[in-house]
Enzyme design. Sequence first.
Site, PDB file in Angstrom:
ATOM      1  N   SER A  95       0.641  -1.457   0.073  1.00  0.00           N
ATOM      2  CA  SER A  95      -0.212  -0.470   0.363  1.00  0.00           C
ATOM      3  C   SER A  95       0.653   1.635   0.261  1.00  0.00           C
ATOM      4  CB  SER A  95      -1.041  -0.046   0.994  1.00  0.00           C
ATOM      5  OG  SER A  95      -0.259  -0.026   2.391  1.00  0.00           O
ATOM      6  N   ASP A 106       0.463  -0.662   7.744  1.00  0.00           N
ATOM      7  CA  ASP A 106       2.157  -1.059   7.309  1.00  0.00           C
ATOM      8  C   ASP A 106       3.323  -0.260   6.725  1.00  0.00           C
ATOM      9  OD1 ASP A 106       0.906  -2.123   9.348  1.00  0.00           O
ATOM     10  OD2 ASP A 106       1.554  -4.194   8.749  1.00  0.00           O
ATOM     11  N   ASP A 108       5.423  -1.901   4.077  1.00  0.00           N
ATOM     12  CA  ASP A 108       5.975  -2.884   3.491  1.00  0.00           C
ATOM     13  C   ASP A 108       7.486  -2.869   2.645  1.00  0.00           C
ATOM     14  OD1 ASP A 108       4.081  -4.488   4.070  1.00  0.00           O
ATOM     15  OD2 ASP A 108       2.614  -4.251   2.453  1.00  0.00           O
ATOM     16  N   ASP A 168       7.197  -3.749   7.732  1.00  0.00           N
ATOM     17  CA  ASP A 168       7.276  -5.587   7.148  1.00  0.00           C
ATOM     18  C   ASP A 168       8.945  -5.851   6.552  1.00  0.00           C
ATOM     19  OD1 ASP A 168       5.597  -6.186   9.102  1.00  0.00           O
ATOM     20  OD2 ASP A 168       3.900  -6.377   7.961  1.00  0.00           O
ATOM     21  N   LYS A 229     -10.169  -0.868   1.211  1.00  0.00           N
ATOM     22  CA  LYS A 229      -9.901  -2.154   1.775  1.00  0.00           C
ATOM     23  C   LYS A 229      -9.273  -1.358   3.412  1.00  0.00           C
ATOM     24  CE  LYS A 229      -4.911  -1.275   1.976  1.00  0.00           C
ATOM     25  NZ  LYS A 229      -3.819  -1.402   2.257  1.00  0.00           N
ATOM     26  N   TYR A 238     -10.030  -9.123   5.636  1.00  0.00           N
ATOM     27  CA  TYR A 238      -8.402  -7.918   5.434  1.00  0.00           C
ATOM     28  C   TYR A 238      -6.970  -9.522   5.902  1.00  0.00           C
ATOM     29  CZ  TYR A 238      -4.847  -5.099   3.660  1.00  0.00           C
ATOM     30  OH  TYR A 238      -3.981  -4.202   2.470  1.00  0.00           O
TER      31      TYR A 238
END
Length: 763
Positions: A95, A106, A108, A168, A229, A238
């Site tokens: 995202s 988050d 990524d 992450d 989302k 989700y």
Amino acid sequence: MNRTLLPHKPRTLGVTPPISTAPPTEAELDATRDLIKTLEDNGQFESPEDARKREIVLGKIDAIFKEFVRTVSIKNGLPESLANEVGGKIFTYGSYRLGAHGKSSDIDTLCVAPKHVRREDFLEHMYAALKARPEVTEITAVPDAYVPVINLVFSEISGLIVSLPQIDLVFARLALPSVPEDLDLSEDNLLKNLDERCVRSLNGSRVTDDILRLVPDVETFRTALRCIKLWAKRRAVYSNVMGFFGGVAWAIVVARVCQLYPNATASKIVMNFFQIMFRWEWPLPVLLKPIEEGPLAVRVWNPKIYPQDKSHRMPIITPAYPSMCSTHNVTASTQAITTREFERAGDLANRIVCGTEKWPTLFQKNDFFHRYKYYLQVIASASSDEKHRMWSGMVESRLRQLVMKLELVDNLEIAHPFIKGFEKQVVCFTQEDRDNVAHGQAPTSATAVHAPANGVATAESVSEPRAGDATGNEVTARTDVSAGNGHVDGEAEEAAGSPVYTTSFFIGLAVKPKDPGSTASRKLDIGWPTTEFIKMVKAWDKYDETLMEIVVQFLKSSALPPEVLDESEPLPVQKKRTKSQKGHRQSTGNENPSKKLRASGETDSQAADTPAESTAEDSVMADDADAMQSEPQPAAEAAKASDSGSSPAEPAAPTDGAAARAISPTAPAEPTAGPGPAPESSATQAGSEAAPQPQSSSSSVPVPSAPRSYSEAAAANRFGNGGLSGMGILPAGGRRAPEIKLRVSAAKASASSHGSGGGGAAQ
């Protein structure tokens, strides 16, 4: 804040021509403005200050990763002069890279290293380097995940305490001696000589870039994706790890709808999205472009060749080579739940566009903890924070296996996993209290209730739920306290207290309705699934029985812990049934709000959820479902249970050291036909201003059954969007994407065939 309302000039994209290229109406522009305002109110747009904080953190991680690569290079024998030049680079994806992230999204991040740096080095030395940083908190390495990952949180920037979302980190090493700063991951040759995990890690960034290239208007796509989302998180659908769609899958399906309506505004995309997804004929795959068969020896999604690919229930295929299924985790239960949510949202979106509802209605919080009468609670506990994060992450990654085993149980129709776990930390002073907390119960001793002199929070205080923020973005209720320093032995431990860290996961259970007039007893034996699940997680090579524990136990809805609900949300209350209701009850409708009353004439009063009071028995044996205890019970004391007359089936429990027993409500209703985005007729495209009317989804027309397998779908020639062959070649003169088959009544079909103007009849 200015947001783009009108899309740019569209490009023809996708595996089929668009359904409609009609320009947006003024009403659709107004609806998009309202949607953007609602998204802003719900924290779905990041402030410039928060954006700068993310950039600072990413810069720190890039520097830490480069130093890690340099250190490992020297350790592997490279001269220091060469080690300084081998590089290392991070890429964002998900995202954040798509530009559809909010305040709590988050980050990524992909870490790319040269060939002499191994994944084991990353999970050990990079983890240690990050953990040593004082500004890094809540760090966890998950080496056994489908894509191994390090999760962490930065809580400090330049000496200032900040609140940043989780980061992450995934890892991939290339078959290159060094990683240049101008590396372009879109080059397919970079995948040569890589293992499957590295290919999966690289695919995240490659897929994100391809999605942005394959949508007709990026700003419209971003706004629609933010909306979808937010809706998916609020409705608790989700979570890739739990068997629902993950972030990549949601992005791909939104992008596909954007391709089908290239000139539409974000509000129009959202409305059509729910209607199309509810009617999608799974297992037909969702594709953004034809699947490419490249020259490299890597696996490409192909259900004709690979039996595992053929078993995918809702395949959503990534566009980057090699194409993969982003929804391989979907189970029968999560497919039914997601489809039900598509139907609900489609009805709401239709009413929103017609002006009878507002956008906030679409984002109402899910009713998971009020939907079912019975639940399984899976509790992962440990005596240290670090061990608990590793252990709970491992249990969460395996929870889908428990759901799939439960789906094989006779009479159990749906096993519905909640998408998040609920964390709690309690300071205990006796072994009895530690055992109680590990089993999801409150401490009983007085010493565990009152705060000690050192100011450590009491067990009473940590039992209270943490309310979400004003927007309701917080799905996971987490209770944190100060827990002292590590373990102490003997009497010192009793005096100082020791923390117990727990994470609870919940699975809602829905039992198949009993056949009308049936008086035979039924049994619901969940002993085998839960016992096998416990054996599986305990077989983990890092499992330590002295520090970790796993408990699976049955709960009635009235016995749910308070932290699963918001402060303003009351606990479910169950009423006692009268004798007359017990004698005539065939099924209930209150366990599942979406279930319609039976055609056998059951009244609202008969459908009321009214189990009897709890008994004082210690076993799970019962002649009636309502004679069960409300409190969780150790599995060693449990046995098979059956119902007689019209009660739901009773569960049996495992005999391994877990508490596990379950009774379930009725199953959800079959999805019924609802509103569908029929292609614009010639009158509409010519400028017709007829006001849209909301359509009911309670049509009595039976829903056509979806193909049961790829072979059946192929035999029926239903792979129009390229599942097995053709890859979406539209027949001559066709206008509709062949994967969308609208369900209409015979009367509507007849009227369409005799109407004028053509082009708008649903097939």
